[in-house]
Design a protein around this motif. Structure first.
Motif, short mmCIF file in Angstrom:
data_model
loop_
_atom_site.label_atom_id
_atom_site.label_comp_id
_atom_site.label_asym_id
_atom_site.label_seq_id
_atom_site.Cartn_x
_atom_site.Cartn_y
_atom_site.Cartn_z
N LYS A 1 0.84 -1.21 0.00
CA LYS A 1 0.00 0.00 0.00
C LYS A 1 0.87 1.25 0.00
CE LYS A 1 -3.95 -1.98 2.44
NZ LYS A 1 -4.66 -2.02 3.72
N THR A 2 1.82 1.29 0.90
CA THR A 2 2.68 2.48 1.05
C THR A 2 3.46 2.78 -0.22
OG1 THR A 2 2.93 1.98 3.40
CG2 THR A 2 4.52 3.49 2.46
N GLU A 3 3.95 1.73 -0.88
CA GLU A 3 4.80 1.89 -2.06
C GLU A 3 4.02 1.95 -3.37
OE1 GLU A 3 8.09 2.50 -2.08
OE2 GLU A 3 7.96 2.57 0.11
N GLY A 4 2.70 1.83 -3.30
CA GLY A 4 1.88 1.89 -4.51
C GLY A 4 2.11 0.72 -5.46
N ALA A 5 2.30 -0.47 -4.90
CA ALA A 5 2.52 -1.65 -5.73
C ALA A 5 1.27 -2.02 -6.52
CB ALA A 5 2.96 -2.83 -4.85
N ASN A 6 1.48 -2.55 -7.72
CA ASN A 6 0.38 -3.00 -8.58
C ASN A 6 0.23 -4.52 -8.55
OD1 ASN A 6 2.03 -0.75 -10.37
ND2 ASN A 6 -0.13 -0.31 -10.10
N LEU A 7 1.25 -5.22 -8.04
CA LEU A 7 1.27 -6.68 -8.04
C LEU A 7 2.21 -7.14 -6.93
CD1 LEU A 7 0.76 -9.50 -9.45
CD2 LEU A 7 2.75 -8.97 -10.88
N ILE A 8 1.84 -8.23 -6.26
CA ILE A 8 2.71 -8.86 -5.26
C ILE A 8 3.08 -10.24 -5.78
CG2 ILE A 8 2.87 -9.79 -2.91
CD1 ILE A 8 0.77 -7.68 -2.08
N VAL A 9 4.36 -10.58 -5.71
CA VAL A 9 4.84 -11.90 -6.10
C VAL A 9 5.56 -12.49 -4.89
CG1 VAL A 9 6.36 -13.22 -7.63
CG2 VAL A 9 5.14 -11.21 -8.51
N MET A 10 5.22 -13.73 -4.56
CA MET A 10 5.88 -14.37 -3.43
C MET A 10 5.86 -15.89 -3.58
SD MET A 10 2.95 -13.57 -0.54
CE MET A 10 3.97 -14.11 0.79
N GLY A 11 6.77 -16.52 -2.89
CA GLY A 11 6.81 -17.98 -2.89
C GLY A 11 6.01 -18.52 -1.73
#
Length: 152
Positions: free
Chosen positions: A108-118
């Motif tokens: 939210k803080t960084e204005g991400a458009n997508l999260i990728v995680m393992g």
């Protein structure tokens, strides 16, 4: 074409490395900007000093904190080098708190458009009792989440 901000959750595991590789090979777009976030593990701090039982264990606390900071820096350096080797612009952050919550808040803080995680690929029973960071992120995120299973 507008810059896409992709948050990748990283730690010292093979699962995080596989998620990063999956992003690079399958999802990456030319103008992407990466936000690499590592959720630091809070150090285990003793209540009593081992050398002076009646004193606060300030030295032990300092050593634990320094050790955890070094671990976090080592993880981040590895992923920074990977980004530099393939020329992906990035920002690195070390977050504190519960990993799932920290990932959501950072996105939210960084204005991400997508999260990728393992993910470690816990079975349903273990995930129910132990909980899962990827499960938490998937159910609390307001943006798309890509979860890369252990066997891709």
């Amino acid at each position: 074409m507008e810059c896409r901000r992709v948050l990748i959750a990283v730690d010292g595991s093979d699962y995080a490395e596989k998620a990063f590789e999956f992003y690079v090979e399958n999802i990456r777009k030319e103008k992407d900007f990466l936000i690499l976030v590592h959720c630091a593990t809070p150090p285990k701090l003793p209540l009593l000093s081992f050398s002076e039982p009646l004193a606060l264990p300030a030295d032990e606390w300092l050593n634990s904190i320094v050790t955890e900071n070094k671990k976090s820096q080592t993880v981040m350096e590895k992923f920074e080098l990977l980004c530099e080797s393939i020329k992906i612009p990035k920002k690195t952050l070390i977050a504190n708190g519960k990993p799932g919550q920290a990932i959501i808040e950072t996105a939210k803080t960084e204005g991400a458009n997508l999260i990728v995680m393992g993910t470690r690929g816990l079975n349903t029973m273990r995930r129910t009792f132990v909980g899962s960071v990827s499960d938490y992120v998937l159910h609390h995120s307001s943006i798309p989440v890509t979860i890369v299973p252990p066997k891709v």
